[in-house]
Structures are given as structure tokens and as C-alpha cells.
Write an enzyme that holds these catalytic residues in place. Structure first.
Site, PDB file in Angstrom:
ATOM      1  N   ALA A  61       0.865  -1.169   0.000  1.00  0.00           N
ATOM      2  CA  ALA A  61       0.000   0.000   0.000  1.00  0.00           C
ATOM      3  C   ALA A  61       0.907   1.225   0.000  1.00  0.00           C
ATOM      4  CB  ALA A  61      -0.882  -0.019   1.244  1.00  0.00           C
ATOM      5  N   GLY A 104       0.614  -4.830   0.940  1.00  0.00           N
ATOM      6  CA  GLY A 104      -0.642  -4.873   0.186  1.00  0.00           C
ATOM      7  C   GLY A 104      -0.461  -5.475  -1.196  1.00  0.00           C
ATOM      8  N   GLU A 107      -0.797  -9.079  -0.631  1.00  0.00           N
ATOM      9  CA  GLU A 107      -2.207  -9.387  -0.322  1.00  0.00           C
ATOM     10  C   GLU A 107      -3.078  -9.367  -1.575  1.00  0.00           C
ATOM     11  OE1 GLU A 107      -2.260  -6.369   2.828  1.00  0.00           O
ATOM     12  OE2 GLU A 107      -2.981  -7.948   4.167  1.00  0.00           O
ATOM     13  N   GLU A 127       4.591  -5.412   7.271  1.00  0.00           N
ATOM     14  CA  GLU A 127       3.764  -4.409   7.955  1.00  0.00           C
ATOM     15  C   GLU A 127       4.142  -4.163   9.417  1.00  0.00           C
ATOM     16  OE1 GLU A 127       2.616  -6.499   5.694  1.00  0.00           O
ATOM     17  OE2 GLU A 127       0.945  -5.652   4.551  1.00  0.00           O
TER      18      GLU A 127
HETATM   19  N1  COA Z   1       4.599   3.242  -0.761  1.00  0.00           N
HETATM   20  C1  COA Z   1       4.957   4.416  -1.282  1.00  0.00           C
HETATM   21  N2  COA Z   1       6.080   4.586  -2.010  1.00  0.00           N
HETATM   22  C2  COA Z   1       6.852   3.518  -2.204  1.00  0.00           C
HETATM   23  C3  COA Z   1       6.549   2.253  -1.688  1.00  0.00           C
HETATM   24  C4  COA Z   1       5.347   2.129  -0.937  1.00  0.00           C
HETATM   25  N3  COA Z   1       4.929   0.967  -0.416  1.00  0.00           N
HETATM   26  N4  COA Z   1       7.515   1.388  -2.047  1.00  0.00           N
HETATM   27  C5  COA Z   1       8.391   2.087  -2.764  1.00  0.00           C
HETATM   28  N5  COA Z   1       8.009   3.380  -2.867  1.00  0.00           N
HETATM   29  C6  COA Z   1       8.692   4.485  -3.557  1.00  0.00           C
HETATM   30  C7  COA Z   1       9.905   4.952  -2.771  1.00  0.00           C
HETATM   31  O1  COA Z   1       9.527   5.856  -1.758  1.00  0.00           O
HETATM   32  C8  COA Z   1      10.716   5.584  -3.864  1.00  0.00           C
HETATM   33  O2  COA Z   1      10.211   6.868  -4.132  1.00  0.00           O
HETATM   34  P1  COA Z   1      11.223   8.106  -4.459  1.00  0.00           P
HETATM   35  O3  COA Z   1      11.936   7.680  -5.722  1.00  0.00           O
HETATM   36  O4  COA Z   1      10.301   9.245  -4.637  1.00  0.00           O
HETATM   37  O5  COA Z   1      12.140   8.188  -3.280  1.00  0.00           O
HETATM   38  C9  COA Z   1      10.429   4.717  -5.075  1.00  0.00           C
HETATM   39  O6  COA Z   1       9.223   4.021  -4.781  1.00  0.00           O
HETATM   40  C10 COA Z   1      11.486   3.689  -5.320  1.00  0.00           C
HETATM   41  O7  COA Z   1      11.714   2.981  -4.119  1.00  0.00           O
HETATM   42  P2  COA Z   1      13.158   2.458  -3.714  1.00  0.00           P
HETATM   43  O8  COA Z   1      13.072   2.007  -2.280  1.00  0.00           O
HETATM   44  O9  COA Z   1      14.185   3.473  -4.063  1.00  0.00           O
HETATM   45  O10 COA Z   1      13.290   1.231  -4.714  1.00  0.00           O
HETATM   46  P3  COA Z   1      14.171  -0.094  -4.579  1.00  0.00           P
HETATM   47  O11 COA Z   1      14.003  -0.787  -5.882  1.00  0.00           O
HETATM   48  O12 COA Z   1      15.535   0.224  -4.084  1.00  0.00           O
HETATM   49  O13 COA Z   1      13.453  -0.935  -3.429  1.00  0.00           O
HETATM   50  C11 COA Z   1      11.555  -1.946  -2.327  1.00  0.00           C
HETATM   51  C12 COA Z   1      12.189  -1.537  -3.668  1.00  0.00           C
HETATM   52  C13 COA Z   1      10.191  -2.524  -2.679  1.00  0.00           C
HETATM   53  C14 COA Z   1      12.404  -3.045  -1.646  1.00  0.00           C
HETATM   54  C15 COA Z   1      11.453  -0.738  -1.375  1.00  0.00           C
HETATM   55  O14 COA Z   1      10.912   0.345  -2.080  1.00  0.00           O
HETATM   56  C16 COA Z   1      10.577  -0.988  -0.158  1.00  0.00           C
HETATM   57  O15 COA Z   1      11.016  -1.613   0.797  1.00  0.00           O
HETATM   58  N6  COA Z   1       9.322  -0.487  -0.207  1.00  0.00           N
HETATM   59  C17 COA Z   1       8.403  -0.575   0.925  1.00  0.00           C
HETATM   60  C18 COA Z   1       7.937  -2.001   1.125  1.00  0.00           C
HETATM   61  C19 COA Z   1       6.926  -2.082   2.272  1.00  0.00           C
HETATM   62  O16 COA Z   1       7.240  -1.877   3.424  1.00  0.00           O
HETATM   63  N7  COA Z   1       5.683  -2.425   1.914  1.00  0.00           N
HETATM   64  C20 COA Z   1       4.632  -2.581   2.866  1.00  0.00           C
HETATM   65  C21 COA Z   1       3.733  -1.416   2.836  1.00  0.00           C
HETATM   66  S1  COA Z   1       2.261  -1.779   3.744  1.00  0.00           S
END
Ligand code: COA
Length: 244
Positions: A61, A104, A107, A127
């Protein structure tokens, strides 16, 4: 559509989550566009192929939006209602998961009937690390898919399921190289599309009605036994045997 790409085929709709700059994080706009897709599929049932753009299924999400939500928004079940609606779509749904399916995003994939993964796929529910629970299905759907022990390893222990592990657990039907994932998913859907749509629809309802057996199974069969489709398909089989 701003967050999705939607392709209509005669027997299936292909939806691609398309916010690659945010790793396809599910935000309010995407929720509302996915509801519009559901409305159309409820009106005109077709198979659904759900995938993500840019080598990611969905990274969860949208954390920016989650951060701003309070108790009342949580009680509205913004994500859980959509994912339930997807789970209840009339005809089978298949998620083609390339790269991350987290929070999400995982999910959403769990809400589909079947999942195929590329070998880069990773499923996880981080989460609790954000101070919240996986409230859009992982706390119960994942246990149904892989068992409570593995679900707790994911939800409490932070285990990330690789494509290989997910395949071993039966969470995904098959694993393909990223470049072949969509073709393999379409091939699976081609097979599904050869079955009678009403039979698929009622099979899905019966499988998803664990409290109703065996009565719901008998009712569904009673409906199907009266369809011309059943007569034609069985006649075709029996005639083929008599003539061979
Ligand atoms: N919500 C909002 N923005 C998100 C996001 C999320 N769940 N996941 C990634 N993004 C955004 C980042 O903030 C970043 O934005 P920016 O370029 O403006 O800074 C962009 O997507 C790229 O993310 P980044 O972390 O640089 O990419 P990556 O390829 O190095 O890593 C992930 C990918 C998925 C491992 C990492 O983004 C991550 O851990 N995301 C969150 C995962 C999470 O906790 N999900 C559960 C949410 S309930």
C-alpha cells in the site's frame, strides 16, 4: 486510467499496475481504478490477468497515504474491501508476479485465484515493521494458502518467500524467467478459457464456501446439470467415443 493499463481481450482482461516510480504502490487512485475494473468484470464476466509494470508486482500500500490514515479510515477497510471484491470476481483471476509483491502487493496477489511468479519474485509482509498489521487479507488468506506455520514465519518472522520457495509451498503454480512470465500466464489462461464459464464460476463459489459443503456443491451441480453447455460437452465426449 492513470495508475493502470487495461487491455481487453474477448475472453480476458489484462490489468497492469502502472506506477513504476513508486514500485506500483497501491494508492487511492489505483484502488478506485481497480474498483472500476471489478465493476466491469462483474457486469461482463471475463478472466483476469493481473500484473505489474517495471519488474515489480507491487511494493505495498502507498506508505505516504497510510501514514496519514487514522482509526476511521482503517475501519473503512479501504484495501481489504477491494481485495475481497477481486477475490469474489465471477471468473478465475491470475496474478503474474514479477519482482516484489510486498505488503498490500502480496495481499493483492493472495486475493487472486492463482499466481505465477518470475524467478525474481519475492513475497513478504513487512507491515509490523511499520507498526501496523497486514489487514487486507494476509493474516488469514496466507494461512489458507500455505498453512499457519509458514504464514507466521512471513507475518511475524519477516520471512520473504522467494519464487522457488513459494513454488515449493504451492503458493505459485509455476515459475518462469521474467521475459516468459506473461506468455506462460496467458497459456494457463488459455487452458482455463477452454472450460465452460458457468462451471468455472460455480466451482469458484463452491471452493470459496467452506462452511456450505456439501449442500452448496449439490446446488451448484443442480444448476449445471440443467445447462445446454453440459449436455453439448458430454454429448461431444460420448459421440466421439462411439465413433472411434
Ligand atoms: N509506498 C509508497 N512509495 C513507495 C513504496 C510504498 N509501499 N515502495 C516504494 N516506494 C517508492 C519509494 O519511496 C521511492 O520513491 P522516491 O523515488 O520518490 O524516493 C520509489 O518508490 C522507489 O523505491 P526504492 O526504495 O528506491 O526502490 P528499490 O528498488 O531500491 O526498493 C523496495 C524496492 C520494494 C524493496 C522498497 O521500495 C521498499 O522496501 N518499499 C516498501 C515495502 C513495504 O514496506 N511495503 C509494505 C507497505 S504496507
Amino acid at each position: 486510467m492513470n495508475t493502470l493499463t487495461v487491455e481487453e481481450h474477448p475472453d480476458r482482461t489484462v490489468v497492469t499496475l502502472n506506477r513504476p516510480d513508486a514500485r506500483n504502490a497501491v494508492n487511492a487512485a489505483m484502488i478506485s481504478e481497480l474498483h472500476a475494473v471489478c465493476e466491469e468484470l462483474e457486469r461482463t464476466p471475463k478472466l483476469l490477468l493481473l500484473t505489474g509494470a517495471g519488474g515489480v508486482f507491487a511494493a505495498g500500500a502507498d506508505i505516504g497515504e497510510l501514514a496519514a490514515r487514522g482509526r476511521d479510515e482503517a475501519l473503512q477497510g479501504v484495501n481489504s474491501r477491494l481485495f475481497d471484491r477481486i477475490a469474489r470476481l465471477p471468473l478465475p483471476t491470475v496474478a503474474a508476479v514479477d519482482g516484489y509483491a510486498l505488503g498490500g502487493g502480496a495481499e493483492l496477489a493472495f486475493a487472486c485465484d492463482l499466481r505465477l511468479a518470475s524467478d525474481t519474485a519475492v513475497f513478504g509482509n513487512p507491515e509490523p515493521g511499520l507498526g501496523i498489521i497486514a489487514a487486507a487479507g494476509a493474516c488469514w488468506r496466507l494461512a489458507g494458502l500455505v498453512g499457519t506455520s509458514v504464514a507466521k514465519q512471513v507475518l511475524l518472522g519477516g520471512l520473504k518467500l522467494t519464487a522457488e520457495r513459494a513454488h515449493g509451498l504451492g503458493l505459485v503454480a509455476d515459475v518462469a524467467p521474467p521475459a516468459e512470465l506473461l506468455d506462460r500466464t496467458h497459456a494457463l489462461l488459455d487452458g482455463i478459457a477452454r472450460s465452460a464459464p458457468t462451471a468455472l464460476r460455480l466451482t469458484k463459489i463452491v471452493v470459496d464456501s467452506p462452511g456450505g459443503h456439501p449442500h452448496v456443491d449439490d446446488l451448484a451441480q443442480a444448476v449445471l446439470f440443467e445447462t445446454p453447455e453440459k449436455r453439448t460437452r458430454m454429448d461431444r465426449f460420448l459421440t466421439g467415443r462411439r465413433n472411434s
